[in-house]
Structures are given as C-alpha cells and as structure tokens.
Scaffold this motif. Structure first.
Motif, mmCIF file in Angstrom:
data_model
loop_
_atom_site.group_PDB
_atom_site.id
_atom_site.type_symbol
_atom_site.label_atom_id
_atom_site.label_comp_id
_atom_site.label_asym_id
_atom_site.label_seq_id
_atom_site.Cartn_x
_atom_site.Cartn_y
_atom_site.Cartn_z
ATOM 1 N N CYS A 22 0.832 -1.207 0.000
ATOM 2 C CA CYS A 22 0.000 0.000 0.000
ATOM 3 C C CYS A 22 0.867 1.258 0.000
ATOM 4 O O CYS A 22 0.599 2.217 -0.744
ATOM 5 C CB CYS A 22 -0.934 0.003 1.207
ATOM 6 S SG CYS A 22 -2.323 -1.144 1.084
ATOM 7 N N GLN A 23 1.910 1.253 0.807
ATOM 8 C CA GLN A 23 2.800 2.414 0.862
ATOM 9 C C GLN A 23 3.474 2.642 -0.484
ATOM 10 O O GLN A 23 3.564 3.772 -0.972
ATOM 11 C CB GLN A 23 3.840 2.219 1.966
ATOM 12 C CG GLN A 23 3.275 2.305 3.369
ATOM 13 C CD GLN A 23 4.312 2.005 4.445
ATOM 14 O OE1 GLN A 23 5.368 1.427 4.165
ATOM 15 N NE2 GLN A 23 4.006 2.390 5.668
ATOM 16 N N ALA A 24 3.933 1.560 -1.105
ATOM 17 C CA ALA A 24 4.610 1.679 -2.396
ATOM 18 C C ALA A 24 3.671 2.202 -3.475
ATOM 19 O O ALA A 24 4.097 2.888 -4.415
ATOM 20 C CB ALA A 24 5.188 0.331 -2.811
ATOM 21 N N ALA A 25 2.388 1.875 -3.356
ATOM 22 C CA ALA A 25 1.402 2.308 -4.343
ATOM 23 C C ALA A 25 0.784 3.660 -4.000
ATOM 24 O O ALA A 25 -0.079 4.144 -4.741
ATOM 25 C CB ALA A 25 0.297 1.250 -4.461
ATOM 26 N N GLY A 26 1.206 4.241 -2.889
ATOM 27 C CA GLY A 26 0.639 5.525 -2.480
ATOM 28 C C GLY A 26 -0.797 5.417 -2.008
ATOM 29 O O GLY A 26 -1.568 6.377 -2.105
ATOM 30 N N ARG A 27 -1.139 4.260 -1.468
ATOM 31 C CA ARG A 27 -2.503 4.049 -0.993
ATOM 32 C C ARG A 27 -2.529 4.077 0.526
ATOM 33 O O ARG A 27 -1.559 3.678 1.189
ATOM 34 C CB ARG A 27 -3.025 2.700 -1.504
ATOM 35 C CG ARG A 27 -3.130 2.634 -3.015
ATOM 36 C CD ARG A 27 -3.631 1.292 -3.488
ATOM 37 N NE ARG A 27 -4.917 0.949 -2.884
ATOM 38 C CZ ARG A 27 -5.536 -0.210 -3.077
ATOM 39 N NH1 ARG A 27 -4.984 -1.145 -3.840
ATOM 40 N NH2 ARG A 27 -6.701 -0.435 -2.508
ATOM 41 N N PRO A 28 -3.630 4.512 1.112
ATOM 42 C CA PRO A 28 -3.683 4.604 2.573
ATOM 43 C C PRO A 28 -3.711 3.244 3.240
ATOM 44 O O PRO A 28 -4.244 2.267 2.686
ATOM 45 C CB PRO A 28 -4.990 5.359 2.835
ATOM 46 C CG PRO A 28 -5.817 5.118 1.616
ATOM 47 C CD PRO A 28 -4.851 5.020 0.476
ATOM 48 N N ARG A 216 -0.995 -2.736 -6.449
ATOM 49 C CA ARG A 216 -0.571 -1.636 -7.328
ATOM 50 C C ARG A 216 -1.686 -1.215 -8.271
ATOM 51 O O ARG A 216 -1.766 -0.052 -8.678
ATOM 52 C CB ARG A 216 0.650 -2.055 -8.158
ATOM 53 C CG ARG A 216 1.975 -1.893 -7.467
ATOM 54 C CD ARG A 216 3.135 -1.983 -8.414
ATOM 55 N NE ARG A 216 3.300 -3.291 -9.033
ATOM 56 C CZ ARG A 216 3.953 -4.307 -8.486
ATOM 57 N NH1 ARG A 216 4.502 -4.171 -7.281
ATOM 58 N NH2 ARG A 216 4.074 -5.454 -9.121
#
Length: 236
Positions: A22-28, A216
C-alpha cells in the motif's frame, strides 16, 4: 512452534506485505482487506485466525463452507470458488459475499436462494483474464470468468436481481502471465463498471504470489491461503 504461534507469525508477515505494498502504491493503510482462504484447513485454524483479528474468511468449496461457517458465525464469509447453480442455496445460507459470479444462470439461482433465505448477497463478477496468459491454454487450466466485453450485461442482471448487491469484480491472474499486465486489465474493467454502477467498487485480486501487483492496480481485497496457513493437504 505451536500452531497458534505459526499462524500469528504468518499473519504478521502478511500484514507487513500488505502495508508495504500500500505504501509503495501511495494508498492509505487500511485500504486493502485481507480475506483468509482456509480451504482444506480445520475450523480450529479459522478460530485461531479470528482470535488474532482476522474478520473475513473465504472458502472455495461449498462442502467446507457449510461446515465451517456455522462454527464461526461472527465472521464475514466469502465464497471464492467456481459455483454450480445447484449449490447456490447452501452458499446463500452461509456466505455474505460470492466472488465467482460468471453467468446468468448463476445470477438467477443466487437471487432465488437469497430471497428464500432472506439474506442479501454481495456479488462480484469473476472476470476472465485468459487473454493475458497463454500458458493457461497450454496447460488446460480453466480459471473461469466472464469475458471483459460481457461484463456490462452480466452486471446489469445482478444489479436488477432481487436480494443481490453488485459489489465489483474478481479475477485470478493466469498461469505464466505478467500479473501487472493482467491486473491492469482488470482495473480497466473495474473502472468501466464503476462508471455505470458507482457502488460496485470492490476489486478482489491478488493471492500469495502476486498480492503486490494486485494492490498496485487497485485491489481492495486480497485472497490469501498459503501465506497464512501453509501448504494445503490435497483433497481426496
């Protein structure tokens, strides 16, 4: 190591993978729901996972669902396997979500069963990603699913059916496929579906080997068995 300790460690590792993806994809954090797939494992493992905070559990086989779900009624039960229409009544009785809706006859059977059981079923359309995986054709593996071009018509049938709720889409990346390409294709199908049905915002995609790629590309639910529970015992 006890079984409880093993499951606790596996769950910690899985949650770390999901959080990192999630962090790598910019998701919360919290934007992806874990569905624990407990196929062939005993109900004691389901209870242990529940004690560790898992709230959503999935089964591939109606025979196991109807045994395990009554033992753990406080969980959200997902049916994720290929479903015969004659098993619709049992699945409607025990599951809240069906991930594998792929034909009109199944929509009809699930709607009738849901009405008879007095329970709303959230339905996901299983989308075929066979176009991304020629290896599936070579090995004879059929993962099922409706063709992407046929999703709008089937979605309309689910949306109009009594006691069914259109939830979104589900898919399995084909064997040998690039999961990023496959899940990008699924994300496109999901986006077009949401344009017609804004509430159908679930994307069930990603298993032990490809959950990062699924996240992703917008997966809201990942279905994990081996990473949580270990290698399955073959069914007799």
């Amino acid at each position: 190591m006890s079984r409880e300790d093993e499951l606790r460690e596996n769950l910690r590792n899985v949650r770390e993978r999901i959080q990192a993806a999630c962090q790598a994809a910019g998701r919360p954090e919290g934007s992806v729901t874990l569905v624990a797939i407990t196929k062939t494992f005993p109900v004691s493992d389901v209870r242990a996972l529940a004690d560790l905070g898992v709230t959503e559990v999935g089964e591939n086989r109606e025979q196991e669902l109807k045994v395990k779900a009554p033992e753990c009624p406080d969980l959200v039960w997902h049916f994720v396997g290929q479903l015969q229409s004659n098993k619709a009544r049992s699945v409607a009785r025990h599951a809240q979500v069906v991930h594998s809706v792929d034909r009109l006859s199944l929509v009809t059977a699930l709607s009738k069963a849901a009405v008879d059981e007095g329970r709303v079923l959230r339905c996901l359309l299983q989308v075929s990603l066979a176009a991304y995986g020629p290896a599936d054709a070579a090995t004879g593996v059929n993962r099922g699913g409706v063709e992407p071009a046929d999703v709008p018509a089937l979605a309309a049938e689910v949306a109009a059916a009594d006691w069914l709720e259109l939830g979104g889409v589900m898919a399995v990346a084909p064997l040998g496929a690039d999961p990023d390409e496959a899940f990008a294709g699924l994300a496109d199908v999901a986006s077009r579906l949401r344009s017609e049905h804004p509430g159908a915002d679930w994307i069930s995609a990603g298993m032990t080997g490809d959950l990062e790629a699924a996240i992703r590309h917008g997966a809201t639910h990942v279905r994990l068995g081996r990473a949580l529970l270990g290698t399955r015992t073959p069914l007799g």
